[in-house]
Structure formats: C-alpha cells, structure tokens
Design an enzyme around this catalytic site. Structure first.
Site, PDB file in Angstrom:
ATOM      1  CG  HIS A 354      -2.136  -0.774   1.110  1.00 45.88           C
ATOM      2  ND1 HIS A 354      -3.260  -0.328   0.441  1.00 45.88           N
ATOM      3  CD2 HIS A 354      -2.425  -2.018   1.549  1.00 45.88           C
ATOM      4  CE1 HIS A 354      -4.189  -1.272   0.498  1.00 45.88           C
ATOM      5  NE2 HIS A 354      -3.712  -2.296   1.165  1.00 45.88           N
ATOM      6  CE  LYS A 542      -6.697  13.317   0.283  1.00 47.10           C
ATOM      7  NZ  LYS A 542      -6.648  12.272  -0.652  1.00 47.10           N
ATOM      8  NE  ARG A 543      -2.711   7.555   6.306  1.00 44.95           N
ATOM      9  CZ  ARG A 543      -1.421   7.616   5.957  1.00 44.95           C
ATOM     10  NH1 ARG A 543      -0.512   8.040   6.808  1.00 44.95           N
ATOM     11  NH2 ARG A 543      -1.025   7.260   4.748  1.00 44.95           N
ATOM     12  CE  LYS A 548      -2.646  10.157   3.018  1.00 43.55           C
ATOM     13  NZ  LYS A 548      -3.245   9.432   1.897  1.00 43.55           N
ATOM     14  CB  THR A 650     -10.245   4.858  -1.742  1.00 42.43           C
ATOM     15  OG1 THR A 650      -9.998   5.021  -0.347  1.00 42.43           O
ATOM     16  CG2 THR A 650      -9.492   3.644  -2.252  1.00 42.43           C
ATOM     17  CE  LYS A 654     -13.958   5.786   0.244  1.00 42.06           C
ATOM     18  NZ  LYS A 654     -12.930   5.810   1.295  1.00 42.06           N
TER      19      LYS A 654
END
Length: 818
Positions: A354, A542-543, A548, A650, A654
């Site tokens: 991952h 998100k995390r 990110k 992901t 969504k």
C-alpha cells in the site's frame, strides 16, 4: 421476508428485556440498541444459512488479514443490504421515531483510521455481495486510534469509547478462543525418529477471544464474518498473590492482555511502543492462523492441501508475520518437514503493498523481534538463509543484491521482503503505483520474480458511498437508469446521455445544493461557523501526512486571503475550504499543520472586510459517518499529493461518485480517474511522478530560488514567522517554515515540492473558478464524473482478486423462504 409488525413487536420487546422500560421511556441510545438487536435477529437467520451452505459446498475461503477495518456505522448499511431500509423507516415512524436520528446514535466502530482500513471494509462488503466465502481478521480495539478533539486549534487525542454502551452487532465467541505466546525461549528435543522438536518455554501468554460481526451482502442472503480478536488473561486474577499484598502481580496477566487491544497504532517513537505494535500484530495473526487451520481440519485430513481451500491476503506489511506463524504451526504442531511446510505457505500467502514510502515498509530491530517471538524469529532466519542462497545462485558474487533484498540485514527484520520472498502474489493498488514498485522501490524483487507482481486498482463500495451516503442522488440515478448500478456500477455510464440535458443538470445541481445545506448545518452545529451553500465547497479530507500536502492547500488559502486584502474589489467567487484529518499522535509536523489550518481559519473567518468570500473549516474527528455527508456536498475534490507518493487514494473515487470534480496531481488512482472522465473534466497540475523521481535522484531543485524570486510566495512564507496567524508569536510555525526552506536542518528542503507546485496549483484554482461560474459547464462536468466512475467499484477490484489471485468459487445461499 421482512415483516413490519413482527419488527415493531421485536423493538418493543427488546426495550423491555434489555432496559426494563417501555418504548416511551427509552432514551435514544436505548431505542438504537433495541432496533439494532431486532435487525440482528433478521441477519442471524441468513448468517446461519450462509454457514450451512459453506459447510455443504466447502468453497475456498479468503482470510483478509488487516490491522484496520474502518467499517462505519452498521445499522443503515445492513438495512440497505437486507432490502429493508424503507420498511424499517416506516415501522419506526409508526412507533414515533425517525430512522436518521436513530442511526446517529450509533458510534463509528473504532477499528481503523485511514484508507487502508476503509478499503478493507469495502472489500468485505463486495466479497459478501458477490457471494464469496471470506473472513476479515483483525483486532477489537477498545479505544480505536483516538477520538480527535480540537482545542485552541490543536489536535488533542482522547480515547474513543465506542464500546461504552455495548455494540449490538457483535457476537462474542469464547468457544473459539486461542492461546497466543510471547517471549521465553525455544528448547530443542530430539524425537525417536531423529526429528527435531521445538518447544517454547517460560513464555507469557494471553487468550484471544473472537468477536464476530456480520457482513451482509446486498440482496443475496449472504452474511460473511468480520472476526476481531479481544485479549483476556489466561489466569485472570491471582488470588494468592492478592492475599499476600502483591496487588500489582495479581493483575499482571490481565494488564498484559488489556494493553494489547487498547489502541490502534500505539505511538512507536519509543521501545515500549514498538514492542506493543509487534505484540498486536502477532496476537491477531496467530489467533487467526490457528482458527483457519482448525476450521480446515474439521473437513480435511490432509494438511498438505491447505492452500487448495484457504488463502491469506496480507493487507500491507502489518500481517506479514502470518507467513512464519503458518510455517511454525505446520512444522511444530502438524509435523511437516520444512520443504512441505514451505510449499503450503508459499501457495497460501499473498501480499498487498500500500505504499511507496520507504519508512512505511515495516522493519523490526532483531533484538526486539527475537526476544518477543523467539520461534518465529528462528523460522524467519531460516527463510532468510535460504532466500540469500537463491539470490547468490541467480546473481553470483553480487553482494549489493543481498544488501537490497535480504529479509534480515543491518540488524533489522524487513517485513516487506519477507512478504515478497514468501508469498505467491504481490500487488500494488493503482496502475502508476504498481509501475513505480516494479521500476523503483521493489525493482530487484521484480527482476528476480516478475511473475509474482500484479496490479489491482482499488475501489469503493457504491452501496455505502452513494446508496446510503447520498440518498437523494441515488434515487435520481435510479430514476434515470434503473437500479442495476447498485451491484454493477459500470451501468452508471448510462447517465452520460444526460450530461448536456438542461433539466437533468438542474436536478443534479439542486441535489448537490441540498447536500451542501445539510453539511452547512452540520458545520454550524459543530464548528459555530456559518458557511454559504452557494459558495464553492472545496474539500480535502484524508489522513494527515506531509506527502498528502494539506500544507499546500492552506498556504494557498493564505495566498488568496492576501489577494483579497490587497485588492478588495477583485472579482472573486466565494469559496469554503473544508479540511478533515487525523494526524498520528507522534507526528509533530502533521499536528502543527492542523494548528496552522485552524489558526488561518480563525483569522479569515473573523475578518468582516472580506465579506465572507473565504471560509475555512476544519471538521473535528473525521470518520466514515461524517465522511458520507462531506462527499455528498463537495464541489471540488482536493487530491494534491506529491506525484509518485500516493499509492492509490480512495477518497478521490468517493468524491467522483458523488459528482465532485478532481483538482489534483497525476498520482495514484488520479491517473486512472482522468483516463475515465477525460482531462477536460478534471483540473490537473504540478510535477509528474517521473519528474519528482528525477529530482529526488539527481537534485536540482532549490526552493530558496522560488522564495527569492516570487513575492507572493515569499509573503505567504513570511507570514508563518511574523506572527500573522499566531497572535504575534514568531516561533509557533517556525518548523513548517524551516521544512520548506531548510534554513537550519540537514534534511532536504521542501521534500514534497510544495513551493515548486504552488503556482501551477494556484493557476488550477483559477481554472476551477472560471468553470464553476459557467453553470452549465460545471453541471456537465459533475454529471460526467458520476457517470464515469464505474471502474472504481470495489466489486470490480474483488472480482480481479478472485480471478487472478485467489481463485474462489461463487456460492448461492439457500434460505428457508426460497
């Protein structure tokens, strides 16, 4: 079949039995429990029928091993999959209750944190819906990772007490308890036949008690199982020690057990934290492998054929110890020789990678690993010895290959290397991610064993993230194309014919507006901030991790605010920037980024001179239940990771499903999203993955040059250290400033290319604004995003796993009513 009157009676009886109350006297939480137990009664009939069918047909079973399962609330999802949502809503209305309010009483089970755990949950939903035999295997965390509170702009971690009222959808199964052993030493005995027997002695052990949760398939009577393990002491309470006044020793066993299951991802910045993480991993893996073997042996006498009926999918490196544990049981308890056990193990275990981030590939200090898991360490040493011989045979004299590929090297046990050397499949989770693994991070392994590598682009379940999370849009989709999309998401492409239809556009955007009003109400209730539902809802949830790039987002907000302050009359479409994220408890810079977002929000939201044109919102305790509401309301989906760093993502899928337009880099699954929807229906900016990789290899990027030559960027960065957002405190955000320009430390400056991508990002935002002002163009883009997301269903991903890795057989459940 669902019977409304029976259901109503069941709810009333449950309130009476559980709480000695009438329905009128019950609290909302008690009504939720009563309703859930009534629903569980219906589920259990199908659960029993499923198990009977599996026993009869004996299909191959996948055990999906994962440290996390981010399930979300079960009540609404179970009702939808049982096809009973509308009937239950009616029944409850007749009893004087609102189903939505009852659903809000359910805590989110705190069994996961980020995309890894949510993916596992989507996969379980798809496995049940497609009719495949599967177990999810994990840990029953008492307090999850943490519940996030925001105090004075800072993240505060408090225990997530999701179990305080009991959880109605779990079933305790003490009859399947397993002993798990830690520490001690391994004694070797010679048996009469000359075989060595390995015996672990002087160990500590705990009892793993399974709790089963039903995973309900959509409209097919299949109910699979998520088995999460709780820990209990084997000798619960030592009365003799208590009587001698040795109070601490009396409960020592109990404390060992409790600690293992208290939190997800305990802080591992110290030795005790590392030890606890490894204990957790071995705890649930050992219990799950023991249970799988026990289940197999009930019907099969030849353990050599175990892999014909069982496959273990290791969700990232956390469960990799399953390889050595399976070897241990096969050799030490089932009497197999090494080569026999190795054949079974290497045909049973498959590994999902991952991450591209080297630091996320787990490595354990030998000293810790060998002390805590002595027999497991011996087995890994032998796997490593044999693997090094293979490397030497293939690449004679090439010490560099051994250095790069050995499982044990430089005092560390490398879990990803163990998974690749010992498994029969290694998959990435997006096309770009898999190519980077093959050509960069795992290149040596790919060259040596290319047949093991494959790609399985992640997916999401449309049943939770559209059918349940956005019921108005789901009904609109069904009105236009029928309901086949619920189990066959590619059917949603039939919406494309409506993309230019003015009436359809208006309906679609009206639904979006109603969802924005719902989220605005939530924000006002939870944050006390009034946001304008007619503004652009620009969302990044998100995390929180530096790659990110939530930091890029908030620095750009600071830049826009500066523009508005300098040019008060500029033409500017109102924007609401919405963030939601947890930072790991020990991740200092990520937590400081949360403080910065909230500090900017405080200044911007309270500046009346900008007329509410920008609002910044940080949604506390981001989780599945508020995520469903956020995705439904978003206009813009921020997917802005540094290219080459995000394995898949992901949340991008969504958002897309719910008609949000992607603003992002060509990273992870964004690449495939753009392939499906067309680059004209997304906003792509910034460095490409190959450019990032070149800079990382060869250097040549100097953020200080950008700082010196771009006054807009310079002004934003200076605001980090001149107290603008810190009530005059010049040091509060100094660490973020230093990380971008590296004025002091030895690490490379701006590791994630924030300043390099800043101006292209700002330009992409200008394109977003121009597109949003053209109502017809935006509506068309939004509809096309929803219509183009057929590929990104977890049903497709799971079918690919089944066809190309696991080779499972579909099962049809025979129920009494059929």
């Amino acid at each position: 079949m669902f019977n409304k009157e029976t259901f109503k009676k069941s709810v009333k009886d449950n309130v009476k039995t559980l709480y000695r109350r009438t329905l009128e006297e019950a609290t909302p939480q008690q009504v939720f429990q009563a309703v859930s137990y009534a629903v569980k009664d219906v589920i259990i009939d199908d659960w029993l029928a499923t198990q009977k069918t599996y026993e009869k047909e004996d299909p191959k079973t996948v055990y999906y091993m994962s440290m996390e399962f981010l399930m979300g609330r079960a009540l609404g999802n179970n009702l939808l999959n049982l096809m009973a949502y509308d009937q239950v809503r009616e029944a409850l209305e007749e009893l004087g209750f609102d189903l939505n309010a009852i659903e809000d009483q359910e805590p989110d089970p705190a069994l996961g944190n980020g995309g890894l755990g949510r993916l596992a949950a989507c996969f379980l939903d798809s496995l049940a819906t497609l009719g495949y035999s599967a177990y999810g295997c994990g840990i029953r965390y008492r307090y999850g990772m943490f519940k996030q509170k925001i105090e004075n702009g800072y993240q505060i971690e408090v225990p997530d007490q999701w179990l305080k009222d009991g959880y109605p959808f779990e079933l305790r199964r003490p009859e399947y308890a397993k002993e798990v052993k830690f520490g001690g030493y391994v004694r070797v005995e010679m048996e009469p036949n000359g075989k060595m027997k390995f015996i672990q002695e002087n160990y500590q052990s705990v009892l793993a008690i399974p709790f089963d949760m039903p995973i309900v398939g959509y409209n097919n009577h299949v109910v699979n199982t998520l088995r999460i393990w709780d820990a209990e002491a084997i000798n619960n309470f030592q009365l003799d020690k208590f009587d001698k006044g040795e109070y601490h020793q009396a409960v020592e066993q109990e404390n060992l057990a409790k600690t293992i299951v208290e939190v997800l991802y305990p802080n591992d910045n110290h030795y005790a934290g590392k030890e606890l993480r490894l204990k957790q991993q071995y705890f649930f893996i050992s219990a799950s492998v023991q249970a799988a073997i026990e289940k197999y042996k009930k019907k099969h006498s030849d353990i050599h054929k175990f892999y014909e009926k069982v496959t273990f999918q290791l969700n990232d490196t956390h469960p990799t110890v399953a390889i050595a544990e399976l070897m241990r049981i096969l050799m030490d308890e089932e009497g197999l020789e090494w080569d026999e056990a190795w054949e079974v193990t290497t045909k049973t275990c498959a590994y999902t990678n991952h991450t591209i981030m080297a630091e996320a590939l787990e490595k354990w200090p030998i000293e810790l690993f060998s002390k805590l898991l002595p027999r497991i360490y011996q087995i890994i040493e032998e796997i490593n010895r044999r693997f090094i011989m293979e490397i030497q045979q293939k690449y004679p004299g090439n010490q560099d290959k051994i250095k790069k590929m050995a499982i044990i090297y430089d005092g560390q046990v490398k879990m990803a290397h163990l998974a690749i050397a010992s498994g029969y499949s290694v998959n990435g989770v997006a096309k770009l991610h898999t190519e980077i693994l093959k050509n960069q991070e795992l290149k040596d392994f790919y060259e040596m064993m290319p047949w093991k590598f494959n790609n399985k682009t992640n997916g999401i379940t449309q049943r939770r993230f559209l059918l349940h999370g956005n019921q108005m849009l789901a009904a609109w989709v069904t009105d236009h194309i029928g309901n086949e999309w619920i189990t066959d998401l590619p059917q949603i492409s039939r919406l494309k014919v409506y993309a230019d239809d003015e009436k359809a556009q208006q309906e679609f955007m009206n639904i979006k507006y109603q969802n924005k009003q719902r989220l605005a109400k939530y924000i006002y209730e939870h944050n006390g901030i009034e946001v304008n539902p007619r503004s652009i809802f620009d969302v990044q949830v998100k995390r929180l991790h530096e790659y990110k790039r939530q930091l890029l987002n908030i620095l750009h907000v600071m830049y826009l605010y500066n523009q508005l302050k300098e040019h008060p009359d500029m033409d500017f479409y109102p924007r609401t920037f919405i963030f939601g994220a947890k930072a790991a408890a020990g991740y200092r810079r990520a937590k400081l980024t949360i403080k910065l977002i909230n500090a900017v929000a405080d200044v911007v939201n309270n500046d009346t001179s900008i007329g509410g044109k920008i609002k910044v919102v940080f949604i506390e305790d981001y989780r599945v239940s508020n995520a469903e509401m956020i995705f439904a309301a978003a206009d813009v989906s921020e997917q802005i990771s540094t290219a080459s760093k995000e394995a898949s993502g992901t949340s991008n899928m969504k958002f897309m499903l719910n008609g949000a337009v992607t603003l992002g880099t060509l990273d992870g699954a964004n690449v495939e999203i753009v392939e499906e929807v067309g680059e004209e229906n997304a906003f792509i900016f910034g460095l490409r993955s190959d450019e990032v990789i070149q800079y990382e290899k060869n250097g040549g990027y100097y953020p200080m040059d950008i700082f010196n030559n771009d006054q807009d960027i310079r002004k934003v960065l200076m605001q980090l250290i001149n107290g603008t957002y810190a009530n005059g405190d010049m040091e509060m955000f100094r660490d973020i400033y230093d990380s971008l320009l590296n004025t002091k430390s030895s690490e490379r400056a701006d590791t994630y290319f924030i300043l390099k991508d800043f101006k292209p990002y700002a330009d992409a935002h200008r394109q977003v604004e121009a597109a949003y002002r053209d109502e017809k163009r935006w509506a068309k883009m939004a509809i096309l995003n929803t219509a183009s997301c057929g590929k990104f269903t977890s049903d497709r991903t799971i079918q690919q796993y089944v066809d190309e890795i696991w080779h499972l057989d579909k099962v049809q459940i025979e129920t009494e009513g059929q």
